[in-house]
Design an enzyme around this catalytic site. Structure first.
Site: not given
Ligand code: CO
Length: 211
Positions: A44, A46, A98
């Site tokens: 990801d 982020r 996350h």
């Molecule tokens: Co993820």
């Protein structure tokens, strides 16, 4: 191609800034890297490893894939783990998931997405072992499974031949399970760290009893 010129310009500006503040920075990195940490995280965009924990180039060895998974047949992940533990001699292996992970959401939904469904089977297997998740209010299920997925991957790392062999020769290496909040930028330690086969065994017992 022109779209990438801004990235190349940003790179030149970054390298110049780093060199201005620390003229020897890149020269030092020419020597052997000696990171203390291996990060296994989600792809990801982020959740960038270095920024989250404030580490510079050279300080953390990184492996990322969709869902921060450690498949026992994933040669890529196992090679990273083996190199990090045996050659670089990292002291810590951090599995960092996350909240709000799209991979975990996809596994929870079970909607077909194509080839990646095979990859996400691992998370569905975790879900299958955590039946209590379905009893939670709908809005809590995703984050609960995100946490369980991290715990399961900590166990998977501990169960690799790499960690077993390291602990058998009494190498000082600890496996940790963390989860990152995209909403506040904070990491939470899931308190499932293992530094020996005995701690790995206790994790199983605790996991069964608590869930
Ligand atoms: Co993820």
């Amino acid at each position: 191609m022109s779209d990438l010129n801004n990235l190349l310009a940003a790179n030149r500006a970054w390298a110049a800034r780093v060199k201005a503040s620390d003229p020897e920075f890149f020269t030092r990195l020419l020597g052997q890297q000696r990171p203390q940490y291996l990060w296994i995280g989600c792809s990801d965009s982020r959740v960038p490893a270095n920024q989250i924990v404030g580490l510079l180039p050279g300080e953390i060895f990184v492996h990322r894939n969709v869902g921060n998974l450690v498949h026992q047949t994933d040669l890529n992940c196992l090679a990273v783990l083996q190199y990090a533990v045996e050659v670089l001699q990292v002291r810590h292996v951090i599995i960092c998931g996350h909240y709000g992970c799209g991979a975990v959401q996809a596994a929870l939904d079970g909607r077909p997405l194509g080839l990646i469904d095979n990859w996400l089977r691992n998370i569905q297997a975790v879900h299958g072992r955590c039946a209590h998740i379905d009893a939670l209010p709908a809005e809590q299920r995703l984050d609960a499974l995100c946490e369980h997925n991290v715990r399961a991957q900590v166990q998977a790392v501990c169960d690799t031949t790499v960690l077993r062999a390291a602990w058998a020769r009494e190498q000082d290496v600890t496996v940790h399970g963390w989860i990152y909040g995209i909403a506040d930028g904070l990491v939470k330690d899931l308190k499932v760290s293992c530094a020996s086969p005995a701690e790995r065994a206790r994790l199983s017992i605790r996991g069964t009893a608590a869930r």
